[in-house]
Scaffold this motif. Structure first.
Motif, mmCIF file in Angstrom:
data_model
loop_
_atom_site.group_PDB
_atom_site.id
_atom_site.type_symbol
_atom_site.label_atom_id
_atom_site.label_comp_id
_atom_site.label_asym_id
_atom_site.label_seq_id
_atom_site.Cartn_x
_atom_site.Cartn_y
_atom_site.Cartn_z
ATOM 1 N N PHE A 111 -116.833 59.240 88.721
ATOM 2 C CA PHE A 111 -116.043 58.466 87.778
ATOM 3 C C PHE A 111 -114.791 57.862 88.397
ATOM 4 C CE2 PHE A 111 -118.476 61.750 85.768
ATOM 5 C CZ PHE A 111 -119.092 61.094 84.722
ATOM 6 N N GLU A 115 -112.469 54.279 87.420
ATOM 7 C CA GLU A 115 -111.098 54.540 86.954
ATOM 8 C C GLU A 115 -110.071 53.747 87.763
ATOM 9 O OE1 GLU A 115 -111.212 56.660 84.208
ATOM 10 O OE2 GLU A 115 -109.139 56.095 83.783
ATOM 11 N N PHE A 118 -110.015 50.592 86.087
ATOM 12 C CA PHE A 118 -109.312 50.674 84.808
ATOM 13 C C PHE A 118 -107.803 50.643 85.035
ATOM 14 C CE2 PHE A 118 -113.133 53.379 83.274
ATOM 15 C CZ PHE A 118 -113.850 52.237 82.975
ATOM 16 N N ASP A 157 -113.042 74.094 94.115
ATOM 17 C CA ASP A 157 -113.433 74.395 92.738
ATOM 18 C C ASP A 157 -112.220 74.843 91.919
ATOM 19 O OD1 ASP A 157 -114.901 74.801 90.468
ATOM 20 O OD2 ASP A 157 -116.108 76.457 91.234
ATOM 21 N N ASP A 160 -109.828 71.872 91.470
ATOM 22 C CA ASP A 160 -110.271 70.912 90.457
ATOM 23 C C ASP A 160 -109.683 71.263 89.088
ATOM 24 O OD1 ASP A 160 -112.267 68.719 89.613
ATOM 25 O OD2 ASP A 160 -112.792 70.396 88.300
ATOM 26 N N ARG A 161 -109.687 72.550 88.780
ATOM 27 C CA ARG A 161 -109.162 72.996 87.481
ATOM 28 C C ARG A 161 -107.643 73.050 87.482
ATOM 29 N NH1 ARG A 161 -113.397 77.988 86.760
ATOM 30 N NH2 ARG A 161 -114.622 77.311 88.538
ATOM 31 N N GLU A 165 -104.806 70.936 85.187
ATOM 32 C CA GLU A 165 -103.851 71.693 84.382
ATOM 33 C C GLU A 165 -102.424 71.261 84.718
ATOM 34 O OE1 GLU A 165 -103.518 76.330 82.963
ATOM 35 O OE2 GLU A 165 -105.210 75.608 84.137
ATOM 36 N N ARG A 170 -106.369 65.624 80.873
ATOM 37 C CA ARG A 170 -107.713 65.715 81.426
ATOM 38 C C ARG A 170 -108.373 64.356 81.630
ATOM 39 N NH1 ARG A 170 -109.745 70.275 81.969
ATOM 40 N NH2 ARG A 170 -111.785 69.302 82.038
ATOM 41 N N LYS A 173 -108.919 61.093 86.638
ATOM 42 C CA LYS A 173 -110.051 61.321 87.530
ATOM 43 C C LYS A 173 -109.461 61.635 88.902
ATOM 44 C CE LYS A 173 -112.669 60.458 84.149
ATOM 45 N NZ LYS A 173 -113.106 61.641 83.394
ATOM 46 N N ALA A 194 -115.653 68.690 91.475
ATOM 47 C CA ALA A 194 -116.085 69.960 92.078
ATOM 48 C C ALA A 194 -117.478 69.903 92.730
ATOM 49 C CB ALA A 194 -116.043 71.118 91.073
ATOM 50 N N SER A 220 -105.963 51.961 81.724
ATOM 51 C CA SER A 220 -106.316 51.472 80.390
ATOM 52 C C SER A 220 -106.908 50.066 80.422
ATOM 53 C CB SER A 220 -105.075 51.472 79.495
ATOM 54 O OG SER A 220 -104.073 50.652 80.076
ATOM 55 N N SER A 311 -126.713 71.193 87.259
ATOM 56 C CA SER A 311 -125.853 72.373 87.337
ATOM 57 C C SER A 311 -126.600 73.564 86.782
ATOM 58 C CB SER A 311 -124.555 72.149 86.565
ATOM 59 O OG SER A 311 -123.753 71.222 87.240
ATOM 60 N N VAL A 321 -122.003 80.239 89.616
ATOM 61 C CA VAL A 321 -122.201 78.902 89.079
ATOM 62 C C VAL A 321 -122.638 77.961 90.194
ATOM 63 C CG1 VAL A 321 -120.980 76.904 88.127
ATOM 64 C CG2 VAL A 321 -120.591 79.179 87.177
ATOM 65 N N HIS A 323 -122.708 74.058 91.013
ATOM 66 C CA HIS A 323 -122.229 72.752 90.566
ATOM 67 C C HIS A 323 -123.232 71.657 90.842
ATOM 68 C CE1 HIS A 323 -118.326 73.924 89.283
ATOM 69 N NE2 HIS A 323 -117.995 74.431 90.452
ATOM 70 N N TYR B 87 -111.291 52.815 77.309
ATOM 71 C CA TYR B 87 -109.957 53.158 76.790
ATOM 72 C C TYR B 87 -109.897 52.943 75.279
ATOM 73 C CZ TYR B 87 -104.868 53.229 76.357
ATOM 74 O OH TYR B 87 -103.589 53.533 75.992
ATOM 75 N N ASN B 97 -115.246 71.705 83.882
ATOM 76 C CA ASN B 97 -115.738 72.390 85.077
ATOM 77 C C ASN B 97 -115.850 73.878 84.783
ATOM 78 O OD1 ASN B 97 -116.040 73.737 87.496
ATOM 79 N ND2 ASN B 97 -114.176 72.981 88.443
ATOM 80 N N TYR B 224 -123.468 79.151 81.502
ATOM 81 C CA TYR B 224 -123.134 79.634 82.852
ATOM 82 C C TYR B 224 -122.590 81.065 82.858
ATOM 83 C CZ TYR B 224 -123.172 74.554 83.569
ATOM 84 O OH TYR B 224 -123.511 73.232 83.593
ATOM 85 N N GLY B 231 -109.824 74.150 83.547
ATOM 86 C CA GLY B 231 -108.389 73.982 83.456
ATOM 87 C C GLY B 231 -107.897 74.213 82.033
#
Lengths: 600, 233
Positions: A111, A115, A118, A157, A160-161, A165, A170, A173, A194, A220, A311, A321, A323, B87, B97, B224, B231
């Motif tokens: 993605f 982006e 965008f 991995d 990525d999270r 955060e 979220r 990208k 990930a 946007s 996955s 897991v 991915h 958008y 994830n 899973y 996150g």
């Protein structure tokens, strides 16, 4: 703004040395001639690196993320981003330039490319080097460079999270490197979501050299198109060509993993460090087994009706897991090539390689080489820091992967790639050090497949299985990888006409098949000019001896081996048909003029 | 099980399909949490967009189809479908994830906490606040001329339901309410995987709309066996 339809007409340049960013206009002529993605990236690299021998890991080398004219529009499978930079892993046999290397490009789904568009850009160009580990955040026209020191050493991995955060939104990208990229392993990847990667050719190493941990983008906006109604009509046709077809369903069912068994049966798989073309236990790691035992869901990239990403989850000692995978390349390079047929073990290796941010293909290739050198007694267990690196050993493979990413002990040697590693080991091991120009070969074996051998030796980034088995395929794929569209759906013949129609409607530049391939030829030739300037000659278009000496002993292509004379004759014909000098491989004046490259 | 192109589920079919007592996985996978609870309520019916999370691949084609219809383009004096800038989409696919994708769209809640939160005095004739539900289509609307841009509707939606309503960054006025595309939802029509359905389900139900994070957490646990993901705490 250039006013050129289908484009924003500008790139975003971020200088990590000064901490400043700016937008730079792209000449409309460059968009017509080099399109986007791999092509536009090559043109930008050519313009920015004006002399040969610039160190790929120096601040001067631009790291570029280039979508294409399809990106950001709802064109089926228009998800790709091409990462273009100067290669940190390839080298010519001889060159007067100390840091001579090829261009490298690595094409990634997901993605990120859409982006970028965008956010209002036709590409991101990162130059310079940050003083401390940093990350870049792009929110439309707001750009900031921030401290990433707290993420130092974090695996992909978890990162990525943690990164999303930290960003608190979220919708961003993101792309990022793992410990391998931070440690400047030449075959480091750049990871996205990930489980997706710009894997080949060491772009993650270049990113690491810039002290850049990650980039986040959201936007946007959207580029306009030249002919709105024509675009909408062609879009419907493109969707009809793919939606609900047997072809699309086949991709959703097994993705590329279908070929793990298929190519083994055909005798075209990389097995036991390219010694064989058939893996008798391929069914244990193939698509059917994965569908039965591992995969939970199918996933797609932006606007893609194929959903080739899988996955799932595995149990037991190596469980966890998954991915992605096994895919064809990952499954074969870490499976068949290492004689590993334990599915959870294989998937643990694949997961760890992505998690550390290494290229799956080069990593599997290097470990296969070490296994063979160990088996032949050229290296002993002490050399391997105590690892009993036997064929099929999951634990030994996992241990070696960690050592490579950390440059720990033998890992520091293995991290330099198979060409350098074999030079260090010597004893004739160069014969089975499977690379071209320093880049490791992929999961397609060639003793019984001479056309694919052509792809490996003549590809612009070193041994590339995707380049194409002949001139027409090479030109076409160079162009496809410049549009932002994935090449998987383009095997469907019904997509061809609407795809060309879409490209014409978007850009206002009429792309018939001949014009499409001509643009690809121009791109391929500019890559060649770059490599030639660095010092690459015919002698660099060279395969290891194994392919001419070690005939397959099993499988459908038992007895197959390449013939040196036939192979060299094929190359001579190739250069001549390309309009290049058959001795030096220098692109001829006539060809350059025909392609509008004579004054570049 | 899921029917495309405006197929209809009877209550009986629905109950059979979800396998009542068969566990939350089937329920969530096939129909989404809101519509399940709603369908079981035994009330009168309504058509809306429901998601089959097991079929969704996260490709976001629905976003582009929605945007194309609901954010048309003026081209040479003609109004044409737009270029599908996600958008402006009213449906949003949330990626997590490990891989879980949750398309999030207005759940058309029977008790409309969003409309109830609107502080604008109801109109004398229509009884509508600035933010209101259309009685015929049951879609949510905002009267921009009366809206004060306070964001109360969005806050109510986010804290109590799906969180799909978003205040415009400049005006503060709510956006992203599903229009059902006048009865022909483009997201359903364009989904390459048949993950979205425009189906008749029960109306006036007791509604338990959930935000994408909660749905994703449940799916990730089921698929899973993972507790830590995306996150999201």
């Amino acid at each position: 703004m250039s006013g050129k339809p289908g484009y924003h007409g500008r790139i975003l340049e971020i200088d990590l040395s000064s901490g400043k960013s700016r937008t730079v206009a792209i000449a409309p002529e460059d968009l017509d001639k080099f399109v986007g993605g791999q092509g536009l990236g090559m043109k930008l690299l050519w313009d920015r690196l004006k002399k040969p021998g610039i160190d790929a890991l120096s601040p001067e080398n631009p790291l570029m993320f280039i979508p294409g004219p399809f990106s950001g529009l709802p064109v089926p499978s228009s998800s790709r981003t091409c990462v273009v930079t100067k290669s940190p892993i390839t080298a010519p046999l001889t060159s007067e330039h100390r840091h001579a290397s090829t261009v490298t490009y690595s094409n990634m789904g997901g993605f990120f490319g859409p982006e970028i568009r965008f956010a209002g850009y036709d590409g991101l160009v990162v130059i310079g080097k940050a003083r401390e580990l940093s990350y870049i955040v792009i929110d439309d026209d707001k750009v900031s460079i921030r401290d990433a020191r707290k993420f130092k050493g974090m695996r992909t991995d978890a990162f990525d999270r943690a990164f999303l955060e930290e960003l608190g939104d979220r919708k961003y990208k993101t792309v990022y490197i793992g410990p391998a990229g931070e440690n400047l392993i030449p075959y480091s990847s750049i990871i996205h979501t990930a489980g997706r990667a710009a894997g080949r050719g060491g772009s993650g190493c270049v990113m690491g050299s810039k002290n850049l941990k990650a980039i986040a983008v959201k936007g946007s906006g959207q580029p306009g198109v030249a002919d709105h109604e024509r675009f909408l009509t062609a879009l419907e046709k493109a969707r009809r060509a793919l939606y609900g077809t047997t072809y699309a369903k086949s991709w959703a069912e097994q993705g590329t993993a279908r070929a793990i068994v298929g190519n083994s049966n055909a005798g075209t798989e990389s097995v036991r460090n390219y010694r064989e073309g058939t893996f008798t236990e391929a069914d244990k790691i193939g698509g059917d087994a994965a569908r039965r035992d591992v995969w939970v869901r199918d996933f797609a990239c932006y606007c893609c009706p194929l959903a080739c990403k899988k996955s799932g989850v595995t149990k037991g000692k190596y469980g966890g897991v998954v991915h992605d995978g096994p895919e064809y390349e990952t499954g074969v390079m870490l499976g068949s090539n290492l004689m590993i047929s334990d599915m959870p073990g294989l998937l643990r290796a694949i997961y760890n390689i992505d998690d550390l941010g290494l290229d799956q293909i080069s990593t599997g290739n290097v470990i296969g080489f070490l296994m063979e050198a160990y088996e032949k007694g050229m290296i002993d267990r002490k050399f391997l820091d105590g690892i009993d690196l036997k064929w099929g050993s999951v634990d030994a493979t996992l241990a070696m992967i960690e050592k490579i990413a950390a440059k720990d002990g033998v890992g520091a040697l293995a991290a330099q790639g198979v060409a350098n590693l074999s030079r260090h080991i010597g004893q004739g091991s160069e014969k089975f050090a499977i690379h071209v120009k320093g880049l490791e070969l992929a999961a397609h074996n060639i003793q019984g497949n001479q056309p694919r051998a052509l792809s490996y030796v003549t590809a612009s980034r070193g041994a590339c299985h995707m380049s194409g088995n002949n001139i027409a395929m090479q030109n076409r794929r160079a162009m496809l990888d410049s549009t932002g569209m994935c090449f998987f759906p383009t095997f469907e013949p019904a997509l061809e006409e609407p795809m060309l129609e879409l490209l014409s409607a978007i850009t206002g530049h009429e792309y018939h098949q001949a014009e499409f391939e001509k643009a690809g030829e121009r791109i391929f030739n500019l890559e060649k000019m770059f490599n030639y300037r660095e010092g690459f000659r015919r002698g660099d278009d060279k395969l290891p001896d194994r392919f001419f000496e070690d005939a397959f002993t099993i499988g459908a292509k038992k007895g197959a081996v390449l013939d040196r004379k036939k192979f060299e004759d094929m190359l001579t014909t190739y250069y001549r048909d390309r309009g290049w000098d058959t001795v030096t491989t220098k692109p001829g004046e006539a060809k350059l003029k025909e392609l509008g490259l004579e004054n570049i | 099980m899921t029917k495309e192109n405006g197929g209809t589920f009877t209550r009986r079919e629905f109950l059979k399909g979800v396998g009542v007592g068969g566990g939350a996985l089937v329920l969530f996978g096939q129909f989404g949490i809101h519509s399940a609870a709603w369908a079981l309520s035994g009330e009168a019916t309504l058509k809306m967009v429901v998601v089959d999370y097991k079929k969704c691949t996260g490709c976001r084609t629905c976003e582009t189809a929605c945007s194309s219809r609901n954010k048309p383009a003026a081209v040479g004096g003609k109004e044409l479908p737009g270029l599908g800038n996600p958008y402006f989409a009213n449906i949003k696919v949330h990626n997590f994830n490990p891989d879980v994708d949750v398309p999030n769209v207005c759940a058309m809640c029977a008790d409309t906490p969003c409309a109830k939160a609107c502080p604008v005095e109801p109109d004398g004739k229509t009884g509508r606040r600035a933010f209101y539900r259309d009685d015929a289509s049951h879609t949510m609307h905002n009267d921009a001329s009366r809206c004060i841009g306070c964001g109360s509707c969005a806050k109510a939606c986010a804290s109590q339901r799906t969180g799909v309503i978003r205040p415009n960054p400049e005006t503060g006025k709510p956006e992203r309410m599903c229009t059902l595309c006048g009865g022909d939802p483009q997201c359903v029509k364009r989904c390459p995987f048949g993950a979205l359905s425009y189906v008749e389900v029960r109306r006036d139900r007791k509604f338990y709309g959930l935000g994408p994070e909660k749905i994703a957490a449940e799916l990730a646990r089921n698929w899973y066996g993972t507790a830590e993901f995306g996150g999201v705490k």
